[in-house]
Scaffold this motif. Structure first.
Motif, short mmCIF file in Angstrom:
data_model
loop_
_atom_site.label_atom_id
_atom_site.label_comp_id
_atom_site.label_asym_id
_atom_site.label_seq_id
_atom_site.Cartn_x
_atom_site.Cartn_y
_atom_site.Cartn_z
N ALA A 102 49.29 -63.69 77.69
CA ALA A 102 49.88 -64.95 78.16
C ALA A 102 50.87 -64.70 79.30
CB ALA A 102 50.58 -65.65 76.99
N ILE A 103 51.64 -63.63 79.21
CA ILE A 103 52.60 -63.31 80.29
C ILE A 103 51.87 -62.99 81.59
CG2 ILE A 103 54.31 -61.61 81.03
CD1 ILE A 103 55.22 -61.43 78.11
N ILE A 104 50.77 -62.20 81.49
CA ILE A 104 50.00 -61.87 82.69
C ILE A 104 49.39 -63.13 83.31
CG2 ILE A 104 47.94 -60.66 83.50
CD1 ILE A 104 48.58 -58.46 81.51
N ASN A 105 48.86 -64.00 82.47
CA ASN A 105 48.30 -65.26 82.98
C ASN A 105 49.35 -66.11 83.67
OD1 ASN A 105 45.58 -64.94 82.19
ND2 ASN A 105 46.09 -65.45 80.08
N PHE A 106 50.56 -66.12 83.09
CA PHE A 106 51.64 -66.93 83.67
C PHE A 106 52.15 -66.33 84.99
CE2 PHE A 106 56.23 -67.72 84.13
CZ PHE A 106 56.22 -69.11 84.20
N ILE A 107 52.32 -65.01 85.02
CA ILE A 107 52.86 -64.38 86.24
C ILE A 107 51.91 -64.53 87.42
CG2 ILE A 107 53.50 -62.15 87.25
CD1 ILE A 107 54.61 -61.35 84.54
N PHE A 108 50.64 -64.29 87.19
CA PHE A 108 49.66 -64.33 88.28
C PHE A 108 48.98 -65.69 88.42
CE2 PHE A 108 49.96 -59.86 87.04
CZ PHE A 108 50.19 -59.26 88.27
N SER A 109 49.44 -66.67 87.65
CA SER A 109 48.91 -68.04 87.74
C SER A 109 47.38 -68.06 87.63
CB SER A 109 49.35 -68.69 89.06
OG SER A 109 50.75 -68.74 89.16
N ILE A 110 46.87 -67.34 86.65
CA ILE A 110 45.42 -67.23 86.49
C ILE A 110 44.75 -68.59 86.25
CG2 ILE A 110 43.59 -66.16 85.09
CD1 ILE A 110 45.07 -64.18 86.84
N PRO A 111 45.33 -69.48 85.39
CA PRO A 111 44.63 -70.75 85.12
C PRO A 111 44.46 -71.63 86.36
CG PRO A 111 46.30 -70.32 83.45
CD PRO A 111 46.53 -69.33 84.55
N ARG A 112 45.27 -71.43 87.40
CA ARG A 112 45.20 -72.28 88.59
C ARG A 112 44.13 -71.84 89.58
NH1 ARG A 112 51.69 -72.96 89.87
NH2 ARG A 112 52.28 -73.80 87.81
N ILE A 113 43.52 -70.68 89.32
CA ILE A 113 42.46 -70.22 90.22
C ILE A 113 41.25 -71.14 90.07
CG2 ILE A 113 40.95 -68.29 90.81
CD1 ILE A 113 43.05 -66.42 89.72
N PRO A 114 40.72 -71.66 91.16
CA PRO A 114 39.58 -72.60 91.07
C PRO A 114 38.37 -71.98 90.39
CG PRO A 114 40.55 -72.61 93.28
CD PRO A 114 41.17 -71.46 92.55
N ARG A 115 37.72 -72.77 89.55
CA ARG A 115 36.45 -72.46 88.89
C ARG A 115 36.56 -71.33 87.85
NH1 ARG A 115 31.83 -72.92 93.69
NH2 ARG A 115 32.36 -75.08 94.29
N ILE A 116 37.04 -70.17 88.28
CA ILE A 116 37.04 -69.02 87.35
C ILE A 116 38.37 -68.86 86.61
CG2 ILE A 116 35.36 -67.77 88.77
CD1 ILE A 116 37.71 -66.00 89.73
N GLY A 117 39.33 -69.77 86.87
CA GLY A 117 40.66 -69.62 86.27
C GLY A 117 40.64 -69.65 84.76
N MET A 118 40.00 -70.67 84.17
CA MET A 118 39.97 -70.80 82.72
C MET A 118 39.17 -69.68 82.04
SD MET A 118 41.14 -72.38 80.15
CE MET A 118 41.85 -73.82 80.98
N PRO A 119 37.95 -69.34 82.52
CA PRO A 119 37.23 -68.21 81.90
C PRO A 119 38.00 -66.89 82.02
CG PRO A 119 35.74 -69.53 83.21
CD PRO A 119 37.11 -70.03 83.51
N LEU A 120 38.65 -66.68 83.18
CA LEU A 120 39.41 -65.44 83.36
C LEU A 120 40.62 -65.40 82.43
CD1 LEU A 120 39.61 -62.84 84.97
CD2 LEU A 120 40.95 -64.06 86.71
N GLN A 121 41.26 -66.54 82.22
CA GLN A 121 42.39 -66.60 81.29
C GLN A 121 41.95 -66.25 79.87
OE1 GLN A 121 44.04 -70.50 80.76
NE2 GLN A 121 45.87 -69.77 79.72
N ILE A 122 40.82 -66.82 79.47
CA ILE A 122 40.29 -66.52 78.12
C ILE A 122 39.94 -65.03 78.01
CG2 ILE A 122 38.41 -66.97 76.51
CD1 ILE A 122 38.32 -69.83 77.65
N PHE A 123 39.33 -64.49 79.05
CA PHE A 123 38.95 -63.07 79.03
C PHE A 123 40.18 -62.16 78.90
CE2 PHE A 123 38.34 -59.13 81.47
CZ PHE A 123 37.32 -58.56 80.74
N ILE A 124 41.23 -62.48 79.67
CA ILE A 124 42.46 -61.67 79.62
C ILE A 124 43.11 -61.75 78.23
CG2 ILE A 124 44.82 -61.47 80.52
CD1 ILE A 124 43.71 -62.25 83.26
N ASN A 125 43.17 -62.97 77.68
CA ASN A 125 43.78 -63.13 76.35
C ASN A 125 43.00 -62.36 75.28
OD1 ASN A 125 45.92 -64.73 77.16
ND2 ASN A 125 44.79 -66.64 76.91
#
Length: 363
Positions: A102-125
């Protein structure tokens, strides 16, 4: 027999479910049930659905439920074998991994990346959660040992009595029974407080209550020495009521107490001496002090001794100096019980004491 009955029940259950599903999804054939048209029923979709459902219920559903029951029973047995420490550590690893993701997703704003943001966030978690769980499971023993040592150390630092460090000496049982410590203290060569732990007193009391006469006398001698030291105004003796319940050996408790208080251990126990030194504890050995202040004897020096017993080797005789030093005399057995003059041939110095080898002086 019970399994066959259960299979029949699951077969009927599967047939009933299949019959109703055909009507729910609109696949049923037009058929009006009557005793005259019962033969036509075997040609409808309902019949084949019931037949398929009954077969699946009889074989597949029974098999799946049987496997599920075996899995539940096996999981229960395995769960009973898992210690609460492993469960806590595993859950902690999961939580830490999830928080890290969650910290990595927040720091690098992963969820805001278009299209792949949500899948990438789930993968990182998922990745970091698994990593935290796997590391916690594989390093369970190391983590448990570290946490136990950390909490034990904090508890001991809080509970341990405040003792002056640096010049304080902790007395062990052997040095108290020996008795020479009192004479040394009276000379003033050793300064500081002399610490007597409660568990050392308990060991002395146990020895003093022994059924063996020799042990009982040694224990009472140790208690008398302590009483004399307490009554001497020039000697500062402090008895502390502190113990290490998780440690059974008195020597190990002494070393642990010395580590916590940074005090020195006073002993004449050779084994305790070595163990304490290996663990970084300063040790003062009474035997080493006695050896250091003994008169120097050189090879070729003449001395008068009395041969009092036979040596280990053939023909040897044994004598003692006033300070207890053993003298091994070659061919000394011939002079057993006599006072003779001997010449020193060699000296053996050990941690346990000094041994002198000599031979009879010939005129």
């Amino acid at each position: 027999m019970l399994k066959k009955i259960m299979r029949l029940i699951f077969g009927v259950f599967g047939g009933v479910i299949a019959y109703n599903l055909v009507y729910i999804f609109g696949f049923a054939s037009e058929y009006s049930f009557s005793w005259q048209s019962i033969g036509e029923f075997f040609l409808t979709r309902q019949f084949y659905a019931v037949l398929l459902g009954a077969v699946l219920g009889y074989f597949l559903i029974f098999y799946l439920l049987n496997k599920l029951l075996d899995f539940i029973m096996d999981f229960e047995l395995r769960f009973k074998e898992i210690s609460w420490k492993k469960i806590v550590i595993a859950v902690s690893g999961l939580i830490i991994g999830l928080i890290t993701g969650a910290i990595i997703n927040f720091i690098f704003s992963i969820p805001r990346i278009p299209r792949i943001g949500m899948p990438l966030q789930i993968f990182i978690n998922v990745t970091f959660t698994y990593m935290g769980f796997a590391l916690a499971i594989h390093k369970e023993k190391d983590i448990a040992s570290f946490l136990f040592a950390l909490f034990a150390r904090k508890k001991e630092e809080i509970d341990c009595p405040q003792i002056k460090t640096g010049s304080d000496k902790i007395l062990d049982t052997s040095v108290i029974i020996d008795g020479r410590i009192y004479d040394i203290c009276k000379t003033g060569f050793i300064e500081g407080n002399f610490i007597i732990p409660e568990f050392v007193l308990e060991e002395l009391q146990h020895i003093a209550d022994s059924a063996d006469d020799l042990k009982r006398n040694r224990g009472r001698r140790g208690l008398d020495i302590l009483r004399q030291m307490q009554n001497d105004e020039q000697i500062q003796v402090e008895i502390i009521d502190y113990d290490f319940e998780e440690v059974s050996e008195v020597d190990s408790k002494l070393v642990k107490l010395a580590q916590l208080t940074e005090a020195k251990v006073l002993t004449n126990d050779y084994n305790l001496n070595k163990v304490a030194e290996l663990q970084g504890v300063n040790v003062l050995n009474i035997n080493e002090l006695a050896n250091a202040v003994k008169p120097v004897v050189l090879p070729g020096e003449e001395m008068d001794v009395k041969v009092i017993k036979e040596g280990k080797e053939n023909g040897q005789g044994v004598a003692y100096l006033d300070d207890g030093t053993m003298i091994v005399i070659e061919e000394g057995i011939k002079y057993l019980g006599d006072d003779i003059s001997v010449l020193v041939t060699s000296i053996l110095q050990t941690a346990a004491g000094r041994m002198i080898f000599a031979r009879p002086k010939t005129n």
